[in-house]
Design a protein around this motif. Structure first.
Motif, PDB file in Angstrom:
ATOM      1  N   TYR A  84      32.628  -4.437  -7.759  1.00 49.00           N
ATOM      2  CA  TYR A  84      32.655  -4.617  -9.206  1.00 49.00           C
ATOM      3  C   TYR A  84      33.979  -4.208  -9.861  1.00 49.00           C
ATOM      4  O   TYR A  84      34.567  -4.980 -10.619  1.00 49.00           O
ATOM      5  CB  TYR A  84      31.472  -3.884  -9.842  1.00 49.00           C
ATOM      6  N   ASN A  87      36.421  -6.956  -9.038  1.00 47.58           N
ATOM      7  CA  ASN A  87      36.169  -8.218  -9.743  1.00 47.58           C
ATOM      8  C   ASN A  87      36.520  -8.125 -11.222  1.00 47.58           C
ATOM      9  O   ASN A  87      36.921  -9.092 -11.838  1.00 47.58           O
ATOM     10  CB  ASN A  87      34.693  -8.614  -9.612  1.00 47.58           C
ATOM     11  N   ASN A  88      36.344  -6.935 -11.787  1.00 50.66           N
ATOM     12  CA  ASN A  88      36.546  -6.771 -13.228  1.00 50.66           C
ATOM     13  C   ASN A  88      37.799  -5.972 -13.555  1.00 50.66           C
ATOM     14  O   ASN A  88      37.882  -5.334 -14.595  1.00 50.66           O
ATOM     15  CB  ASN A  88      35.321  -6.090 -13.838  1.00 50.66           C
ATOM     16  N   LEU A  92      37.351  -4.633 -17.411  1.00 54.17           N
ATOM     17  CA  LEU A  92      36.315  -3.614 -17.531  1.00 54.17           C
ATOM     18  C   LEU A  92      36.542  -2.625 -18.683  1.00 54.17           C
ATOM     19  O   LEU A  92      35.674  -2.437 -19.537  1.00 54.17           O
ATOM     20  CB  LEU A  92      36.194  -2.865 -16.203  1.00 54.17           C
ATOM     21  N   ARG A  95      36.803  -4.148 -22.247  1.00 52.52           N
ATOM     22  CA  ARG A  95      35.535  -4.535 -22.839  1.00 52.52           C
ATOM     23  C   ARG A  95      34.911  -3.386 -23.610  1.00 52.52           C
ATOM     24  O   ARG A  95      34.318  -3.582 -24.669  1.00 52.52           O
ATOM     25  CB  ARG A  95      34.588  -5.021 -21.738  1.00 52.52           C
TER      26      ARG A  95
HETATM   27  C1  LIG Z   1      32.558  -8.491 -14.262  1.00 52.48           C
HETATM   28  O1  LIG Z   1      32.790  -9.614 -13.435  1.00 52.48           O
HETATM   29  C2  LIG Z   1      31.729 -10.529 -13.375  1.00 52.48           C
HETATM   30  C3  LIG Z   1      32.138 -11.617 -12.409  1.00 52.48           C
HETATM   31  O2  LIG Z   1      32.540 -11.058 -11.199  1.00 52.48           O
HETATM   32  C4  LIG Z   1      31.420 -11.057 -14.781  1.00 52.48           C
HETATM   33  O3  LIG Z   1      30.322 -11.912 -14.736  1.00 52.48           O
HETATM   34  C5  LIG Z   1      31.153  -9.878 -15.703  1.00 52.48           C
HETATM   35  O4  LIG Z   1      30.956 -10.325 -17.026  1.00 52.48           O
HETATM   36  C6  LIG Z   1      32.276  -8.887 -15.681  1.00 52.48           C
HETATM   37  N1  LIG Z   1      31.951  -7.725 -16.480  1.00 52.48           N
HETATM   38  C7  LIG Z   1      32.818  -7.115 -17.284  1.00 52.48           C
HETATM   39  C8  LIG Z   1      32.335  -5.877 -17.948  1.00 52.48           C
HETATM   40  O5  LIG Z   1      33.950  -7.488 -17.461  1.00 52.48           O
END
Ligand SMILES: *[C@@H]1O[C@H](CO)[C@@H](O)[C@H](O)[C@H]1NC(C)=O
Ligand code: HEM
Ligand SMILES: *[C@@H]1O[C@H](CO)[C@@H](O)[C@H](O)[C@H]1NC(C)=O
Length: 556
Positions: A84, A87-88, A92, A95
């Motif tokens: 996670y 990916n973010n 992160l 947000r």
């Molecule tokens: C984190 O990444 C996923 C895809 O991998 C996405 O769907 C999600 O919205 C992201 N969350 C944030 C908090 O950015």
């Protein structure tokens, strides 16, 4: 529950009624009742945890991404998973408009604060006995995270171990590491049949970088008699120590998580692991015996990591003495609840991270051909075309260092650092760009703080265009600079930083002087698709890139 029992004891009639009632329940009903109790206890815990975390905004997943079972399940819409933060990595903290967020899992794992801020990191990653934060034992014991903690559950232990090992990491050692890396590279070229080839296709570069890095830590840190050309099995059919080490470090997670008896089952791969472990334990024990004998007989021995570990063990008067357990016996590093031996931690910590970063660096060089040419010319201008580079050249090869550091920044192999508050305390959180003031959040004893190293390295506060590969950010920055943070910061930062950089710069220098590296594309693949496939993170205990296919082309 106690309250209920007490109450039932005092009201026998009611207890009798309840008993009858329970007898009438069918199995599914009992199950449902259990589920209801479990669910309500989790809901209560969840709200309690939100309060403990001071209602700091953040993530509310089912499972903690670093804990069973979340860490072992894929990252999808219903599970954060260990990927996670990768990916973010660019979204992160934006947000939540904060560099500290809370993570409160509903079903499994402890609530934690996650941070991508270095000031906050510095408050929790400290050594010594005064600190309010310690590495939780489970972090080093069980999964993922960094076994490497010099066995330090508390500040005093950590100091003891760091004092034992620290002096081994000297310029003399680095010069030796440099020499051995250059020699080992040459051994590799002649033994793996590169010498007379114009180009070599390497489907998985990590096989080479892992062998190389394990070789260097084995030889320079432990004085093990490794030979590059040695085949994985000896003529008598037993596997060699190199192979046993390779197998066990690859299966590190399995070895720690799976109970010992499972390895006795008639499953071939598990039996092989067991054989590797047995062989390794025998080998380590004989090495320790030998080193002990040499030390007792007053022979002169190399002052390396291994000697220091054994010496500390010998020296019974010393208050820094290690127990046998601390030294090797836990080399059988299996059962949950047992510490992993220092010897094994050093072997593991001393090669995984460097090997991953080497593979990533070479991958970036393959993709960014222009930067590669620039580095190649720089290498030739510093060391020429024919002489072996010497340790004195290390500090002059700053463009090689820059590509290594930038690759490590984008793929920080030490991807999380976990600390736990051992008393009630506070965290001071610097305001974001716009607002100046510092916020303070109270931290309750036992709360975890996770330094998200991926988040730190992709934080725009520290790097402009953080997601871009720009080695020029490190031009003219000294190798020891605190501006580079992926080895962690402060007194508890990586002990092997210069060791790892030395072997990596030597390897890259030797390689890039004579060979050009290109992406090895699969059928119909474009360079861009190769990048997306290969320059992507794999996260387990450490973070690396996917299996790296490259082609080396000999330069004229
Ligand atoms: C984190 O990444 C996923 C895809 O991998 C996405 O769907 C999600 O919205 C992201 N969350 C944030 C908090 O950015
Ligand atoms: C690219 C290579 C490397 C990276 C990115 C790296 C990263 C790190 C990080 C982030 C930590 C801090 C972990 C924490 O506090 O939870 C650490 C600690 C440590 N590293 Fe490294 N490391 C590398 C290479 C090495 C090498 C080659 C060795 C040994 C020869 C080594 C030995 C250690 C040790 C012993 C510690 C624990 C230090 C302490 O607790 O005081 N590392 N490393
Ligand atoms: C490293 O190699 C150089 C040149 O070959 C030699 O002079 C030096 O003594 C070696 N140093 C160590 C520590 O092995």
């Amino acid at each position: 529950m106690d309250a209920l029992n007490g109450w039932l004891e005092r009201s026998p009639r009611l207890a009798g009624l309840l008993d009858d009632h329970l007898r009438n329940l069918t199995a599914p009903k009992v199950l449902l009742a259990f589920l209801a109790v479990f669910a309500s206890s989790r809901v209560l815990a969840y709200f309690r945890n939100l309060k403990i975390m001071n209602y700091v905004p953040g993530l509310r997943p089912l499972f903690h991404p670093l804990w069973f079972p979340g860490a072992f399940l894929p990252s999808t819409w219903w599970n954060m998973g260990i990927r996670y933060p990768w990916n973010n990595r660019t979204t992160l903290y934006k947000r939540f408009r904060s560099e500290v967020i809370s993570l409160v899992p509903l079903i499994s794992g402890d609530p934690s604060f996650y941070t991508n801020n270095l000031d906050v990191a510095r408050q929790v990653i400290v050594g010594g006995h005064k600190t309010s934060f310690v590495k939780p034992e489970y972090a080093s014991r069980i999964l993922l995270l960094w076994g490497m903690n010099l066995l330090a559950a508390d500040g005093e232990m950590w100091r003891k171990h760091r004092r034992i090992l620290g002096p081994a990491f000297s310029n003399k050692l680095y010069e030796y590491v440099w020499n051995e890396s250059v020699q080992t590279f040459k051994e590799m070229v002649s033994n793996d049949g590169w010498s007379n080839k114009k180009s070599i296709d390497v489907p998985v570069l990590q096989r080479t970088t892992f062998k190389f890095a394990l070789f260097i830590i084995g030889k320079c840190g432990f004085g093990f008699p490794f030979v590059w050309s040695e085949p994985p099995t000896a003529p008598d059919g037993t596997m060699t120590i190199q192979e046993a080490l390779r197998l066990t470090t690859d299966a590190f997670l399995t070895m720690i998580m799976v109970p010992k008896w499972v390895f006795k089952l008639p499953i071939k791969s598990l039996r092989k692991l067991q054989a590797a472990r047995d062989q390794l334990t025998d080998f380590m024990q004989s090495q320790v015996e030998e080193k002990r004998k040499d030390l007792r007989n007053g022979m002169s021995v190399r002052d390396d990591v291994f000697t220091r570990l054994v010496q500390a063990n010998e020296n019974e008067e010393s208050k820094y003495r290690l127990s046998d357990e601390e030294l090797v016996s836990s080399l059988c590093f299996v059962q949950l609840g047992k510490q992993i031996g220092n010897v094994f931690i050093m072997l593991f910590a001393g090669h995984e991270t460097t090997a991953h970063t080497l593979a990533a660096t070479i991958g970036f060089m393959a993709y960014f051909a222009e930067i590669q040419e620039e580095v190649h010319e720089h290498i030739v201008s510093v060391i020429g075309r024919s002489h072996d580079p010497t340790w004195d050249d290390f500090s002059k090869l700053d463009k090689v260092t820059a590509v290594f550091l930038e690759s490590l920044r984008l793929f920080p192999s030490g991807h999380v650092m976990i600390r736990e508050a051992r008393e009630d305390t506070v965290l001071n959180i610097p305001g974001s760009d716009g607002d100046e003031g510092t916020r303070t959040i109270p931290i309750v004893k036992g709360t975890q703080v996770v330094v998200d190293m991926i988040g730190v390295q992709y934080n725009p506060r520290y790097f402009d265009e953080p997601e871009k590969f720009k080695p020029s950010r490190w031009h003219g920055v000294p190798a020891e600079s605190e501006a580079f943070t992926a080895f962690s910061v402060g007194p508890r930062a990586c002990l092997g930083r210069k060791f790892g950089m030395t072997e990596a710069i030597a390897f890259l220098t030797m390689l890039m002087r004579e060979w050009r590296v290109e992406p090895l594309l699969s059928v119909g693949e474009t360079k861009e698709q190769w990048r997306e496939r290969v320059l992507d993170a794999e996260l387990v205990i450490t973070l690396g890139v996917s299996d790296m296919p490259v082609r080396f082309v000999k330069r004229d």
